[in-house]
Design a protein around this motif. Structure first.
Motif, PDB file in Angstrom:
ATOM      1  N   LEU A 331       0.852  -1.186   0.000  1.00  7.22           N
ATOM      2  CA  LEU A 331       0.000   0.000   0.000  1.00  7.22           C
ATOM      3  C   LEU A 331       0.886   1.233   0.000  1.00  7.22           C
ATOM      4  O   LEU A 331       1.966   1.234   0.590  1.00  7.22           O
ATOM      5  N   VAL A 332       0.431   2.290  -0.668  1.00  4.30           N
ATOM      6  CA  VAL A 332       1.068   3.607  -0.573  1.00  4.30           C
ATOM      7  C   VAL A 332       0.002   4.589  -0.107  1.00  4.30           C
ATOM      8  O   VAL A 332      -1.073   4.686  -0.718  1.00  4.30           O
ATOM      9  N   VAL A 333       0.294   5.291   0.980  1.00  3.68           N
ATOM     10  CA  VAL A 333      -0.630   6.290   1.527  1.00  3.68           C
ATOM     11  C   VAL A 333      -0.046   7.673   1.280  1.00  3.68           C
ATOM     12  O   VAL A 333       1.132   7.909   1.572  1.00  3.68           O
ATOM     13  N   VAL A 334      -0.844   8.579   0.743  1.00  2.10           N
ATOM     14  CA  VAL A 334      -0.407   9.952   0.486  1.00  2.10           C
ATOM     15  C   VAL A 334      -1.074  10.863   1.506  1.00  2.10           C
ATOM     16  O   VAL A 334      -2.296  10.851   1.668  1.00  2.10           O
ATOM     17  N   ALA A 335      -0.259  11.637   2.226  1.00  2.00           N
ATOM     18  CA  ALA A 335      -0.765  12.484   3.311  1.00  2.00           C
ATOM     19  C   ALA A 335      -0.092  13.854   3.256  1.00  2.00           C
ATOM     20  O   ALA A 335       0.723  14.132   2.384  1.00  2.00           O
ATOM     21  N   GLY A 336      -0.441  14.713   4.215  1.00  2.00           N
ATOM     22  CA  GLY A 336       0.159  16.039   4.294  1.00  2.00           C
ATOM     23  C   GLY A 336      -0.755  17.114   3.741  1.00  2.00           C
ATOM     24  O   GLY A 336      -1.778  16.837   3.105  1.00  2.00           O
ATOM     25  N   GLY A 337      -0.371  18.367   3.973  1.00  2.00           N
ATOM     26  CA  GLY A 337      -1.200  19.493   3.573  1.00  2.00           C
ATOM     27  C   GLY A 337      -1.498  19.545   2.092  1.00  2.00           C
ATOM     28  O   GLY A 337      -2.638  19.823   1.682  1.00  2.00           O
ATOM     29  N   VAL A 338      -0.492  19.275   1.255  1.00  2.00           N
ATOM     30  CA  VAL A 338      -0.701  19.332  -0.189  1.00  2.00           C
ATOM     31  C   VAL A 338      -1.651  18.227  -0.641  1.00  2.00           C
ATOM     32  O   VAL A 338      -2.369  18.373  -1.631  1.00  2.00           O
ATOM     33  N   ALA A 339      -1.686  17.120   0.103  1.00  2.00           N
ATOM     34  CA  ALA A 339      -2.598  16.020  -0.230  1.00  2.00           C
ATOM     35  C   ALA A 339      -4.053  16.451  -0.112  1.00  2.00           C
ATOM     36  O   ALA A 339      -4.952  15.762  -0.600  1.00  2.00           O
ATOM     37  N   GLY A 340      -4.292  17.608   0.522  1.00  2.00           N
ATOM     38  CA  GLY A 340      -5.639  18.147   0.603  1.00  2.00           C
ATOM     39  C   GLY A 340      -6.217  18.479  -0.759  1.00  2.00           C
ATOM     40  O   GLY A 340      -7.428  18.661  -0.900  1.00  2.00           O
ATOM     41  N   HIS A 343      -7.880  14.195  -5.326  1.00  2.00           N
ATOM     42  CA  HIS A 343      -7.673  13.251  -6.419  1.00  2.00           C
ATOM     43  C   HIS A 343      -6.948  13.853  -7.614  1.00  2.00           C
ATOM     44  O   HIS A 343      -6.429  13.112  -8.447  1.00  2.00           O
ATOM     45  N   SER A 344      -6.896  15.170  -7.722  1.00  2.00           N
ATOM     46  CA  SER A 344      -6.102  15.780  -8.791  1.00  2.00           C
ATOM     47  C   SER A 344      -4.635  15.428  -8.626  1.00  2.00           C
ATOM     48  O   SER A 344      -3.941  15.088  -9.590  1.00  2.00           O
ATOM     49  N   LEU A 345      -4.157  15.514  -7.407  1.00  2.00           N
ATOM     50  CA  LEU A 345      -2.772  15.154  -7.105  1.00  2.00           C
ATOM     51  C   LEU A 345      -2.590  13.646  -7.183  1.00  2.00           C
ATOM     52  O   LEU A 345      -1.616  13.145  -7.768  1.00  2.00           O
ATOM     53  N   LEU A 346      -3.527  12.915  -6.604  1.00  2.00           N
ATOM     54  CA  LEU A 346      -3.412  11.462  -6.533  1.00  2.00           C
ATOM     55  C   LEU A 346      -3.368  10.837  -7.927  1.00  2.00           C
ATOM     56  O   LEU A 346      -2.622   9.876  -8.166  1.00  2.00           O
ATOM     57  N   ALA A 347      -4.139  11.379  -8.856  1.00  2.00           N
ATOM     58  CA  ALA A 347      -4.173  10.826 -10.204  1.00  2.00           C
ATOM     59  C   ALA A 347      -2.816  10.905 -10.877  1.00  2.00           C
ATOM     60  O   ALA A 347      -2.380   9.963 -11.558  1.00  2.00           O
ATOM     61  N   GLU A 348      -2.105  12.019 -10.679  1.00  2.00           N
ATOM     62  CA  GLU A 348      -0.779  12.163 -11.285  1.00  2.00           C
ATOM     63  C   GLU A 348       0.230  11.214 -10.661  1.00  2.00           C
ATOM     64  O   GLU A 348       1.071  10.627 -11.343  1.00  2.00           O
ATOM     65  N   ILE A 349       0.164  11.077  -9.333  1.00  2.00           N
ATOM     66  CA  ILE A 349       1.078  10.160  -8.644  1.00  2.00           C
ATOM     67  C   ILE A 349       0.833   8.733  -9.119  1.00  2.00           C
ATOM     68  O   ILE A 349       1.777   7.998  -9.455  1.00  2.00           O
ATOM     69  N   ARG A 350      -0.413   8.334  -9.152  1.00  2.00           N
ATOM     70  CA  ARG A 350      -0.745   6.979  -9.602  1.00  2.00           C
ATOM     71  C   ARG A 350      -0.258   6.733 -11.030  1.00  2.00           C
ATOM     72  O   ARG A 350       0.324   5.691 -11.337  1.00  2.00           O
TER      73      ARG A 350
END
Length: 399
Positions: A331-340, A343-350
């Motif tokens: 599993l990879v968990v993305v956290a922190g202020g920018v993670a707020g 899904h815009s950020l998460l989509a690029e990371i994925r």
């Protein structure tokens, strides 16, 4: 309450009750494989010491009803999460359920005395409210490398005045209880493993994208800290040696491209150059833009802000792809202020991870947002110190 259990059997019972809640004596005996007389002896000692208490009777299993045992309702742990710009303090019970939570804005650059005073003040307010008349231990996270053995920060890039400051010793003296100190991202990983999205995963990565960027590495349910406490410091992996300067003194680090600080810097440049009307309007009402402003602009559909966020997410994904191929987490968990930004950020990371990592490593790899958000570090701090309090002191003999 006694500070520590007397032997390994008592420690095992306490951790079982912490993780799984109240049990009948019969269930505990089966779980820890102790004879009825041995179990009774150890539980009686734990009751005498104030660790556990009786809680009525279990349903009959065909004979005499077994009594319920639970952790004492008076046990309290404090989790203190010190970030670059804020402090979060939570108080939990023995089962690590959050009973009270307070936070305050304070810059870590103000130095250890000022920041720790804020943390103590927040904890004092929780105690005054009756949430924690007594605290039996505190776990503290700070945003930089930590010598876990010594309880001190070690050359933290964004924390002037903190290097080798005796955080554990100072806070233990103030509170009169055991204290443990760790990197804030490690505590967030512990928090997610205890009560968040990683509850059922023992091998995972937690990536915090905030003022800086760090990674908590959990192996077999335990945090991997490395020899000197710097494991997971992925923010200072160099992407381009000719890139922008980083707070660590090098150039082109991941943190210099994708952290909250980098996003704010690039947003300011876009606003001043007139490339983003929305960011320019935000700048008119503030001295400087922040990562939160970029997130707000993304939510409003500003194309420049969206591109800034996507670029940062892509950079994070590039580095994570190598880590995933190397570590093969579950599993990879993305956290922190920018993670707020969600899904815009998460989509690029994925996208970057799935495209660049080995298919065998990503075939069943979830990449998800933190479930606990800002509470993760404080919950992790409580988990960290409870691990110590519910363990056998070094040198103690097993009975």
């Amino acid at each position: 309450m006694a500070l520590r259990p007397e032997n390994a059997q008592q420690a095992q019972l306490l951790r079982l009750l912490r993780g799984n809640g109240p049990h009948s004596r019969a269930e505990l005996g089966e779980a820890v494989r102790l004879s009825r007389s041995k179990l009774a002896n150890e539980l009686d000692r734990l009751i005498e010491q104030g660790f556990v208490e009786s809680g009525g009777f279990a349903a009959s299993r065909g004979g005499r009803r077994s009594s319920i045992v639970r952790l004492s309702d008076s046990i309290r742990f404090a989790g203190i999460d010190i970030g670059a710009t804020s402090v979060d303090v939570a108080v939990t019970n023995g089962e690590l359920e959050v009973l009270g939570h307070r936070s305050a804005e304070v810059g870590v650059h103000r130095g250890p005395s000022a920041v720790l005073d804020v943390a103590l003040d927040l904890l004092g307010k929780l105690r005054a409210e009756g949430t924690a008349p007594d605290v039996h231990g505190a776990g503290i996270g700070i945003p930089g490398p930590v010598s876990f053995r010594d309880g001190v920060p070690v050359m933290p890039p964004i924390m002037p005045g903190w290097d080798q400051y005796p955080v554990r010793e100072a806070m233990s003296h103030e509170l009169g209880v055991p204290v443990q100190v760790d990197n804030d991202v490690n505590l967030m990983a512990l928090g997610e493993h205890q009560a968040g999205v990683a509850r059922s995963v023992d091998d995972f990565l937690l990536v915090k994208i905030g003022t800086g960027i760090g990674c908590g590495i959990v192996v077999g349910g335990n945090v991997h800290r490395g020899v000197s406490g710097s494991a997971g410091d992925i923010g200072h992996i160099q992407i381009d040696e000719n890139g922008p300067p980083c707070a660590c003194g090098n150039s082109g680090c991941l943190e210099a491209y994708a952290s909250g600080t980098a996003l704010a810097r690039d947003a300011m440049a876009a606003a001043r150059a007139g490339r983003s009307t929305h960011l320019a309007e935000l700048l008119e009402h503030a001295e400087a833009l922040t990562a939160a402003d970029v997130t707000e602009a993304v939510a409003a559909g500003d194309p420049v802000a969206v591109q800034l966020l996507r670029s940062g997410g892509h950079r994070v994904g590039q580095v994570l792809a190598s880590l995933v191929s190397f570590f093969n987490p579950g599993l990879v968990v993305v956290a922190g202020g920018v993670a707020g930004a969600g899904h815009s950020l998460l989509a690029e990371i994925r996208s970057a991870v799935y495209r660049r990592s080995l298919p065998l490593a990503t075939g069943n790899l979830p990449i998800v947002l933190s479930e606990l958000a800002t509470a993760a570090g404080a919950v992790g701090g409580a988990r960290l110190i409870s691990d110590q309090v519910f363990s056998v002191p070094r040198g103690a003999e097993e009975r």
